[in-house]
Design a protein around this motif. Structure first.
Motif, PDB file in Angstrom:
ATOM      1  N   LEU A   1       0.826  -1.203   0.000  1.00  0.00           N
ATOM      2  CA  LEU A   1       0.000   0.000   0.000  1.00  0.00           C
ATOM      3  C   LEU A   1       0.863   1.257   0.000  1.00  0.00           C
ATOM      4  CD1 LEU A   1      -2.902  -0.752   2.499  1.00  0.00           C
ATOM      5  CD2 LEU A   1      -3.144  -0.091   0.099  1.00  0.00           C
ATOM      6  N   PRO A   2       0.447   2.276  -0.754  1.00  0.00           N
ATOM      7  CA  PRO A   2       1.171   3.553  -0.690  1.00  0.00           C
ATOM      8  C   PRO A   2       0.990   4.225   0.668  1.00  0.00           C
ATOM      9  CG  PRO A   2      -0.815   3.759  -2.024  1.00  0.00           C
ATOM     10  CD  PRO A   2      -0.668   2.312  -1.707  1.00  0.00           C
ATOM     11  N   LYS A   3       1.878   5.117   0.989  1.00  0.00           N
ATOM     12  CA  LYS A   3       1.835   5.830   2.264  1.00  0.00           C
ATOM     13  C   LYS A   3       0.526   6.608   2.387  1.00  0.00           C
ATOM     14  CE  LYS A   3       4.494   9.114   5.049  1.00  0.00           C
ATOM     15  NZ  LYS A   3       5.689  10.015   5.086  1.00  0.00           N
ATOM     16  N   GLY A   4      -0.046   6.594   3.577  1.00  0.00           N
ATOM     17  CA  GLY A   4      -1.269   7.333   3.837  1.00  0.00           C
ATOM     18  C   GLY A   4      -2.518   6.479   3.753  1.00  0.00           C
ATOM     19  N   TYR A   5      -2.361   5.194   3.460  1.00  0.00           N
ATOM     20  CA  TYR A   5      -3.511   4.295   3.366  1.00  0.00           C
ATOM     21  C   TYR A   5      -3.249   3.050   4.206  1.00  0.00           C
ATOM     22  CZ  TYR A   5      -4.775   7.172  -0.653  1.00  0.00           C
ATOM     23  OH  TYR A   5      -5.088   8.224  -1.474  1.00  0.00           O
ATOM     24  N   TYR A   6      -4.328   2.445   4.695  1.00  0.00           N
ATOM     25  CA  TYR A   6      -4.195   1.200   5.445  1.00  0.00           C
ATOM     26  C   TYR A   6      -5.396   0.316   5.155  1.00  0.00           C
ATOM     27  CZ  TYR A   6      -7.658   2.993   8.751  1.00  0.00           C
ATOM     28  OH  TYR A   6      -8.809   3.479   9.324  1.00  0.00           O
ATOM     29  N   VAL A   7      -5.298  -0.962   5.506  1.00  0.00           N
ATOM     30  CA  VAL A   7      -6.349  -1.927   5.236  1.00  0.00           C
ATOM     31  C   VAL A   7      -7.003  -2.368   6.545  1.00  0.00           C
ATOM     32  CG1 VAL A   7      -4.755  -3.902   5.275  1.00  0.00           C
ATOM     33  CG2 VAL A   7      -6.927  -4.087   4.029  1.00  0.00           C
ATOM     34  N   ARG A   8      -8.290  -2.568   6.493  1.00  0.00           N
ATOM     35  CA  ARG A   8      -9.031  -3.121   7.631  1.00  0.00           C
ATOM     36  C   ARG A   8     -10.268  -3.841   7.099  1.00  0.00           C
ATOM     37  NH1 ARG A   8     -13.689  -0.249   8.410  1.00  0.00           N
ATOM     38  NH2 ARG A   8     -13.715   2.015   8.015  1.00  0.00           N
ATOM     39  N   SER A   9     -10.889  -4.642   7.973  1.00  0.00           N
ATOM     40  CA  SER A   9     -12.138  -5.296   7.614  1.00  0.00           C
ATOM     41  C   SER A   9     -13.288  -4.301   7.671  1.00  0.00           C
ATOM     42  CB  SER A   9     -12.434  -6.464   8.564  1.00  0.00           C
ATOM     43  OG  SER A   9     -11.521  -7.511   8.381  1.00  0.00           O
ATOM     44  N   MET A  10     -14.294  -4.590   6.897  1.00  0.00           N
ATOM     45  CA  MET A  10     -15.506  -3.777   6.887  1.00  0.00           C
ATOM     46  C   MET A  10     -16.256  -3.947   8.201  1.00  0.00           C
ATOM     47  SD  MET A  10     -18.604  -4.403   4.226  1.00  0.00           S
ATOM     48  CE  MET A  10     -20.258  -3.844   4.534  1.00  0.00           C
TER      49      MET A  10
ATOM     50  N   ILE B   1      -9.717  -0.468   1.934  1.00  0.00           N
ATOM     51  CA  ILE B   1      -8.543   0.387   2.021  1.00  0.00           C
ATOM     52  C   ILE B   1      -9.050   1.764   2.422  1.00  0.00           C
ATOM     53  CG2 ILE B   1      -6.578   1.407   0.800  1.00  0.00           C
ATOM     54  CD1 ILE B   1      -6.403  -1.629   1.173  1.00  0.00           C
ATOM     55  N   CYS B   2      -8.476   2.314   3.482  1.00  0.00           N
ATOM     56  CA  CYS B   2      -8.948   3.590   4.017  1.00  0.00           C
ATOM     57  C   CYS B   2      -7.841   4.639   3.971  1.00  0.00           C
ATOM     58  CB  CYS B   2      -9.422   3.429   5.466  1.00  0.00           C
ATOM     59  SG  CYS B   2     -10.828   2.308   5.644  1.00  0.00           S
ATOM     60  N   ASP B   3      -8.283   5.899   3.860  1.00  0.00           N
ATOM     61  CA  ASP B   3      -7.325   7.000   3.911  1.00  0.00           C
ATOM     62  C   ASP B   3      -7.063   7.379   5.372  1.00  0.00           C
ATOM     63  OD1 ASP B   3      -9.525   8.465   4.750  1.00  0.00           O
ATOM     64  OD2 ASP B   3      -9.734   9.589   2.871  1.00  0.00           O
ATOM     65  N   GLU B   4      -6.333   8.435   5.587  1.00  0.00           N
ATOM     66  CA  GLU B   4      -5.945   8.806   6.941  1.00  0.00           C
ATOM     67  C   GLU B   4      -7.119   9.269   7.794  1.00  0.00           C
ATOM     68  OE1 GLU B   4      -2.870  11.584   5.886  1.00  0.00           O
ATOM     69  OE2 GLU B   4      -1.299  10.108   6.356  1.00  0.00           O
ATOM     70  N   GLN B   5      -8.251   9.571   7.137  1.00  0.00           N
ATOM     71  CA  GLN B   5      -9.465   9.947   7.860  1.00  0.00           C
ATOM     72  C   GLN B   5     -10.400   8.757   8.047  1.00  0.00           C
ATOM     73  OE1 GLN B   5      -8.279  12.131   5.217  1.00  0.00           O
ATOM     74  NE2 GLN B   5      -7.216  13.055   6.968  1.00  0.00           N
ATOM     75  N   ASP B   6      -9.896   7.528   7.806  1.00  0.00           N
ATOM     76  CA  ASP B   6     -10.658   6.289   7.958  1.00  0.00           C
ATOM     77  C   ASP B   6     -11.812   6.200   6.970  1.00  0.00           C
ATOM     78  OD1 ASP B   6     -10.950   3.760   9.250  1.00  0.00           O
ATOM     79  OD2 ASP B   6     -12.688   4.522  10.345  1.00  0.00           O
TER      80      ASP B   6
END
Length: 212
Positions: A24-33, A81-86
């Motif tokens: 993932l590029p910087k500023g993004y992360y993965v989580r479950s729905m 995949i979420c941005d820094e604001q979730d």
């Protein structure tokens, strides 16, 4: 802009091309729905609010038909995949259709976040989850998703040439000229075709619902 017809394309990955994997590029992360995000998930495949509203009942019916009784697994396996604001900007789900075949569902990157490597990173996360003994992985798509088709091809997916897949017609012959028109020549020429395994085709004959 020319409208691309909504036709059936089926793809299969027998072996993962690990050279296609990225992070993932910087500023993004993965989580479950989360369970309170079902409406967000239902709207993500569509590029405008009006279309999302139009297809909301279809999405909810698909949710009940395919994932009903396994809702907990659905929410766990559906990745955002979420941005820094979730805020979710991309989604994908690895699902064992008919409890038999691994399939890719609802792969989508919001248009405002395309071109950042998010889709490739998300598909990397998803494909790495598949145990080696559970390949092939299958998916259904449309010619309008030609950018995703290029990405799938990079990971080792081949276009299925069978005339029918389960209860659906396979429109590959009609779709190939469309893909050739819209895809860069090098990407189109890299597409590969194959027939679906006999056990897959025979098993699908016993099901009338669409689970991928």
């Amino acid at each position: 802009m020319e409208e691309i017809p909504d036709l059936n394309i089926f793809m299969m990955c027998s072996s993962l091309n690990k050279d296609a994997l990225t992070h993932l590029p910087k500023g993004y992360y993965v989580r479950s729905m989360r369970e309170d995000e079902l409406d967000i998930w239902a709207s993500m495949p569509f590029d405008d609010e009006a279309t999302a509203k139009e297809y909301n009942s279809f999405m909810m019916e698909f949710f009940k038909t395919v994932y009903g009784g396994n809702e907990k697994l659905f929410f766990t396996n559906t990745l955002f995949i979420c941005d820094e604001q979730d805020r979710p900007v991309a989604t994908c789900l690895l699902w064992k259709a008919y409890n038999k075949f691994q399939t890719i569902h609802w792969f989508k990157v919001l248009k405002s976040h395309e071109g950042k490597g998010i889709g490739r990173a998300l598909l990397s996360i998803i494909m790495k989850e598949v145990p080696n003994n559970e390949y092939p992985v299958y998916l259904h798509t449309q010619p309008g998703s030609y950018r995703a088709i290029k990405l799938y091809s990079d990971f080792g997916f081949h276009l299925l040439t069978d005339k029918t897949i389960g209860t659906r017609q396979n429109d590959l012959i009609e779709c190939l000229p469309i893909l050739e028109k819209w895809m860069p020549s090098a990407d189109y020429n890299n597409l590969k075709t194959t027939e679906a395994p006999l056990n897959f085709k025979e098993s699908l004959k016993s099901f009338t619902t669409l689970e991928f």
